[in-house]
Scaffold this motif. Structure first.
Motif, PDB file in Angstrom:
ATOM      1  N   ARG A 299       4.183  19.708  36.448  1.00  0.00           N
ATOM      2  CA  ARG A 299       3.168  20.096  37.407  1.00  0.00           C
ATOM      3  C   ARG A 299       2.990  19.007  38.199  1.00  0.00           C
ATOM      4  N   ARG A 300       2.466  19.102  39.681  1.00  0.00           N
ATOM      5  CA  ARG A 300       1.679  18.268  40.204  1.00  0.00           C
ATOM      6  C   ARG A 300       0.234  18.859  40.527  1.00  0.00           C
ATOM      7  N   TYR A 301       0.380  20.105  40.599  1.00  0.00           N
ATOM      8  CA  TYR A 301      -1.067  21.004  40.888  1.00  0.00           C
ATOM      9  C   TYR A 301      -1.410  21.522  39.665  1.00  0.00           C
ATOM     10  N   ALA A 302      -2.453  21.915  39.478  1.00  0.00           N
ATOM     11  CA  ALA A 302      -3.109  22.957  38.241  1.00  0.00           C
ATOM     12  C   ALA A 302      -2.750  24.187  38.483  1.00  0.00           C
ATOM     13  N   LEU A 303      -1.508  24.609  38.515  1.00  0.00           N
ATOM     14  CA  LEU A 303      -1.019  25.914  38.725  1.00  0.00           C
ATOM     15  C   LEU A 303      -0.826  26.659  37.434  1.00  0.00           C
ATOM     16  N   VAL A 304      -1.926  27.757  37.531  1.00  0.00           N
ATOM     17  CA  VAL A 304      -1.850  28.829  36.263  1.00  0.00           C
ATOM     18  C   VAL A 304      -1.292  30.025  36.512  1.00  0.00           C
ATOM     19  N   SER A 305      -0.567  30.873  35.722  1.00  0.00           N
ATOM     20  CA  SER A 305       0.028  32.157  35.944  1.00  0.00           C
ATOM     21  C   SER A 305      -1.060  32.915  36.097  1.00  0.00           C
ATOM     22  N   PRO A 306      -1.290  34.070  36.669  1.00  0.00           N
ATOM     23  CA  PRO A 306      -2.577  35.129  36.865  1.00  0.00           C
ATOM     24  C   PRO A 306      -2.816  35.714  35.645  1.00  0.00           C
ATOM     25  N   MET A 307      -1.689  36.401  34.819  1.00  0.00           N
ATOM     26  CA  MET A 307      -1.752  37.244  33.856  1.00  0.00           C
ATOM     27  C   MET A 307      -1.809  36.518  32.459  1.00  0.00           C
ATOM     28  N   THR A 308      -0.843  35.714  32.037  1.00  0.00           N
ATOM     29  CA  THR A 308      -0.770  35.146  30.636  1.00  0.00           C
ATOM     30  C   THR A 308      -1.725  33.767  30.768  1.00  0.00           C
ATOM     31  N   HIS A 309      -2.054  33.315  31.960  1.00  0.00           N
ATOM     32  CA  HIS A 309      -2.548  31.956  32.049  1.00  0.00           C
ATOM     33  C   HIS A 309      -1.968  30.864  31.503  1.00  0.00           C
ATOM     34  N   LEU A 310      -0.825  30.850  31.648  1.00  0.00           N
ATOM     35  CA  LEU A 310       0.186  29.673  31.384  1.00  0.00           C
ATOM     36  C   LEU A 310       0.411  28.825  32.346  1.00  0.00           C
ATOM     37  N   ALA A 311       0.436  27.360  32.060  1.00  0.00           N
ATOM     38  CA  ALA A 311       0.749  26.374  32.842  1.00  0.00           C
ATOM     39  C   ALA A 311       2.069  26.477  33.425  1.00  0.00           C
ATOM     40  N   CYS A 312       2.406  26.490  34.610  1.00  0.00           N
ATOM     41  CA  CYS A 312       3.646  26.658  35.339  1.00  0.00           C
ATOM     42  C   CYS A 312       3.756  26.025  36.539  1.00  0.00           C
ATOM     43  N   VAL A 313       5.068  26.013  36.927  1.00  0.00           N
ATOM     44  CA  VAL A 313       5.273  25.508  38.487  1.00  0.00           C
ATOM     45  C   VAL A 313       5.618  26.597  39.514  1.00  0.00           C
ATOM     46  N   TYR A 314       5.733  28.045  38.708  1.00  0.00           N
ATOM     47  CA  TYR A 314       5.957  29.043  39.764  1.00  0.00           C
ATOM     48  C   TYR A 314       5.526  30.188  39.171  1.00  0.00           C
ATOM     49  N   TRP A 315       4.771  31.336  39.843  1.00  0.00           N
ATOM     50  CA  TRP A 315       4.872  32.474  39.284  1.00  0.00           C
ATOM     51  C   TRP A 315       4.974  33.560  40.551  1.00  0.00           C
ATOM     52  N   ARG A 316       5.515  34.729  39.888  1.00  0.00           N
ATOM     53  CA  ARG A 316       5.720  35.816  40.937  1.00  0.00           C
ATOM     54  C   ARG A 316       5.186  37.106  40.053  1.00  0.00           C
ATOM     55  N   LEU A 317       4.135  37.728  40.665  1.00  0.00           N
ATOM     56  CA  LEU A 317       3.681  39.084  40.239  1.00  0.00           C
ATOM     57  C   LEU A 317       3.746  40.391  40.821  1.00  0.00           C
ATOM     58  N   GLN A 318       4.435  41.330  40.102  1.00  0.00           N
ATOM     59  CA  GLN A 318       4.743  42.625  40.571  1.00  0.00           C
ATOM     60  C   GLN A 318       3.815  43.528  40.076  1.00  0.00           C
ATOM     61  N   LYS A 319       3.132  44.454  40.900  1.00  0.00           N
ATOM     62  CA  LYS A 319       2.211  45.273  40.459  1.00  0.00           C
ATOM     63  C   LYS A 319       2.816  46.891  40.571  1.00  0.00           C
ATOM     64  N   PHE A 320       2.526  47.660  39.384  1.00  0.00           N
ATOM     65  CA  PHE A 320       2.991  49.034  39.422  1.00  0.00           C
ATOM     66  C   PHE A 320       1.957  49.785  39.133  1.00  0.00           C
ATOM     67  N   ARG A 321       1.802  51.249  39.737  1.00  0.00           N
ATOM     68  CA  ARG A 321       1.062  52.278  39.462  1.00  0.00           C
ATOM     69  C   ARG A 321       1.766  53.349  39.159  1.00  0.00           C
ATOM     70  N   ARG A 322       1.144  54.411  38.305  1.00  0.00           N
ATOM     71  CA  ARG A 322       1.561  55.718  37.970  1.00  0.00           C
ATOM     72  C   ARG A 322       1.337  56.323  39.007  1.00  0.00           C
ATOM     73  N   ASP A 323       2.342  57.185  39.736  1.00  0.00           N
ATOM     74  CA  ASP A 323       2.231  58.174  40.550  1.00  0.00           C
ATOM     75  C   ASP A 323       1.937  59.622  40.123  1.00  0.00           C
ATOM     76  N   GLN A 324       2.023  60.628  40.928  1.00  0.00           N
ATOM     77  CA  GLN A 324       1.530  62.042  40.340  1.00  0.00           C
ATOM     78  C   GLN A 324       2.930  62.533  39.376  1.00  0.00           C
ATOM     79  N   ASN A 325       3.824  62.036  39.298  1.00  0.00           N
ATOM     80  CA  ASN A 325       5.096  62.332  38.394  1.00  0.00           C
ATOM     81  C   ASN A 325       5.024  61.641  37.189  1.00  0.00           C
ATOM     82  N   ASP A 326       3.974  60.780  37.199  1.00  0.00           N
ATOM     83  CA  ASP A 326       3.864  59.834  35.909  1.00  0.00           C
ATOM     84  C   ASP A 326       4.701  58.905  35.733  1.00  0.00           C
ATOM     85  N   GLN A 327       5.497  58.309  37.088  1.00  0.00           N
ATOM     86  CA  GLN A 327       6.454  57.357  36.986  1.00  0.00           C
ATOM     87  C   GLN A 327       5.812  56.172  37.641  1.00  0.00           C
ATOM     88  N   TRP A 328       6.389  55.133  37.558  1.00  0.00           N
ATOM     89  CA  TRP A 328       5.896  53.824  37.749  1.00  0.00           C
ATOM     90  C   TRP A 328       6.409  53.489  39.206  1.00  0.00           C
TER      91      TRP A 328
END
Length: 640
Positions: A405-434
């Motif tokens: 790392r050159r910058y203090a980059l930390v992943s938002p969910m696991t709080h791990l030191a990293c150089v890149y992170w990508r976070l995808q969010k899912f919600r349950r719909d009316q049919n209980d599907q993500w």
């Protein structure tokens, strides 16, 4: 044959500048593992560095001692007796008398005492580990600082402390030992110092020992020191005061007696201030300073500079493959929409699409594009030679190494030191599907790639990034760094992909000289004039008539002078940058047709094999769709 001995190292918080080349030389000469050795030399406390014959250990110490490391060769004394549990104590004018069952052991005024203040539940080890992990994540490995003496002392007293006292004879040999369990003895012998808490009575006993003993050396790193036979076992309520942990504490005490004796022989005899400065009790350190010196204490060392926060950058634009997947997802969504509108509409869409040959032609185009894309990427990787960070040439290159790392980059969910992170969010719909509700990423934050020859900067803007580390969780889920309870929303799910710091990466990109951000002459002049206006002393130099104010003529002269100085600074910077060597960096190629890939992989062969598996089926599918399209067109132009 001489007896096997131990080489003990006192850890240091900052890595010596020449440690890496020395460890490489020792690896070649005697097969010493550089990674393990570095871990045992950095941090807090003591560690066993090696075990062997005295001549071998002296050779190893001779290489490391010039770096400022303190190494001691010990011939460990097997424990001759274990400390006995104290049930009560009483004071007299010149002694403290410890009741040990049916016996009594007395400490006479002026005698030397070695104490081991230990914590047996694992709370100290857990706190130290969490602090190191948090500092490494948010400040960087170079700014990690071990837990302080004050934190160690407070953590021990708040958990499950035990105090072992070794009373030394005039010859410096242990003549008896006492083990104190807070709350398990009669504290009336403390007199006015007695409190209603076990920790408070333990502090009172230490204060009494400080006044009575001639010297008190207190060790507080049991569980943190990496010494043979001194491992602390944790994990259950029955373990802290188990016989196994108490036996390890006894072995640790006798090793500390040997360490203190060896230190006194090899290094100058410590004064009371320096002797007590190694303890974890601030009151003892302050008192020793008052008794031995009236000079003010030196200022604390400056804090280590940590990594800067990540720059505020826009997220990277999606790559070609992700754009293709997005297009395919849109098409699939359109088909679902048509199906929901009615079976007749969906039937007509497929009937006219396949009947006219439009859908087979579209399938042939998409599959052909994807197959040739992966095939071209595979050939580009095979035809590009692997470069080294120190000798990378300008142009298309491939390089492998560890992510730094050159910058203090930390992943938002696991709080791990990293150089890149990508976070995808899912919600349950009316049919209980993500259902995906959003995607975010760290953006193109630059980082460095390190191999055996050095480091090189990677600018990930526009790269196709392929992480392998994937983690699913819920909002508010506890991470390994934080143990506080969180409110977990079971209706939302997070999927996190990260490139961890230290991960082995393969980079295929374009090496070029970075652009130097230089100020224009106008910007330099404006900056100098602004500084001049804010400095009355400097502005007074241009007051030629001495009336205390700057006229228009005087200000014009000041402007011309500052402009000449700005021009001189600009020319000097250009000359300096022209003479110095500029390290290249790897980024996106200027031609969009050339690939730019950052993948978490230990070998190029693994990636090319995967791309071959992708390209083959896609090209076969494209050929099938093309034949299908030609058959439809032939039937249209040449009907039977």
């Amino acid at each position: 044959m001489s007896e096997t001995q131990l080489l003990i190292a006192r850890k240091v918080a900052t890595e010596p500048a020449e440690l890496t080349p020395v460890l490489r030389r020792l690896q070649q000469r005697i097969g010493l593992d550089p990674y393990t050795t570095r871990q045992r030399l950095l941090g807090r406390g003591l560690a066993l560095l090696a075990k062997g014959q005295p001549a071998q250990l002296d050779t190893l110490a001779g290489e490391l001692t010039p770096l400022g490391l303190q190494l001691l060769r010990l011939n460990p004394t097997p424990p001759r007796f274990a400390p006995q549990r104290m049930t009560a104590l009483r004071q007299s004018t010149d002694a403290i008398h410890f009741a040990l069952g049916d016996k009594e052991l007395s400490l006479q005024r002026g005698e030397a005492v070695v104490g081991i203040l230990a914590e047996l539940s694992g709370a100290l080890l857990d706190k130290s580990l969490k602090q190191l992990l948090v500092q490494n994540a948010y400040r960087g490995a170079d700014a990690v600082e071990p837990i302080s003496d004050q934190e160690v002392y407070r953590t021990i007293l708040r958990a499950k402390p035990v105090l072992d006292l070794y009373l030394l004879s005039e010859e410096g040999k242990p003549r008896g030992a006492v083990r104190v369990f807070p709350g398990r003895y009669d504290p009336k012998g403390l007199g006015e110092r007695m409190t209603y808490s076990g920790a408070g009575n333990l502090e009172a006993l230490l204060e009494l020992l400080r006044e009575m003993a001639g010297s008190l050396t207190l060790y507080t790193n049991f569980g943190l020191d990496l010494l043979p036979g001194c491992k602390l076992k944790t994990g259950g309520n029955e373990l802290p005061f188990s016989q196994e942990n108490l036996a390890s504490l006894t072995r640790y005490g006798w090793l500390m007696l040997d360490f203190g004796a060896a230190t006194a022989q090899k290094y100058p005899a410590p004064t009371p201030a320096s002797l007590l400065a190694a303890t974890a009790i601030p009151e003892l350190v302050e008192l020793a300073g008052e008794l031995t010196s009236s000079e003010p204490s030196p200022p604390p060392p400056p804090a280590k500079p940590g990594l800067p926060p990540p720059p505020d950058l826009d997220e990277e634009s999606p790559g070609a493959v992700r754009r293709l997947l997005s297009f395919a997802g849109t098409a699939f969504g359109l088909i679902i929409y048509l199906g929901l509108q009615g079976p007749g509409l969906l039937y007509g869409f497929f009937k006219y699409g396949f009947g006219s040959g439009a859908l087979p032609a579209l399938g042939a185009g998409l599959c052909g594009w994807g197959g040739f894309h992966f095939l071209r990427l595979k050939r580009q990787m095979e035809n590009t030679p692997t470069s080294r960070a120190r000798s990378v040439a300008m142009g298309m290159v491939e390089i492998q190494g560890r992510a730094i790392r050159r910058y203090a980059l930390v992943s938002p969910m696991t709080h791990l030191a990293c150089v890149y992170w990508r976070l995808q969010k899912f919600r349950r719909d009316q049919n209980d599907q993500w259902k995906s509700v959003g995607v975010s990423s760290s953006g193109p934050v630059p980082f460095e790639l390190e191999d055996a020859t050095g480091r090189i900067t990677i600018d990930p803007r526009g790269a196709s990034i392929r992480p392998r580390h994937r983690q699913e969780g819920f909002p508010g889920q506890m991470s390994m760094l934080f143990s506080g309870a969180g409110s977990s929303d079971q209706q939302e799910k997070w999927v996190e992909e990260i490139l961890c710091e230290g991960a082995t990466l393969y980079v295929l990109g374009f090496a070029s000289a970075p652009r130097l951000q230089r100020q224009t002459l106008r910007e330099r002049t404006i900056e100098r004039l602004q500084r001049l206006k804010s400095d009355p002393q400097a502005l007074r130099r241009y007051d030629s008539d001495g009336d205390g104010r700057i006229s228009e003529t005087e200000w014009e002269a000041a402007r011309q002078t500052e402009e000449e100085l700005a021009l001189h600074d600009s020319l000097q910077q250009a000359e300096t940058s022209g003479q110095g060597s500029v390290r290249p960096q790897i980024g996106r190629p200027p031609q969009r047709a050339l690939p730019f890939l950052i993948a978490e992989s230990a070998s190029e062969a693994h990636l090319t094999r995967n791309y071959a598996w992708f390209s083959g089926p896609l090209l076969l599918a494209a050929l099938g769709f093309a034949v299908w399209t030609l058959a439809i067109l032939a039937g249209f132009f040449f009907p039977a």
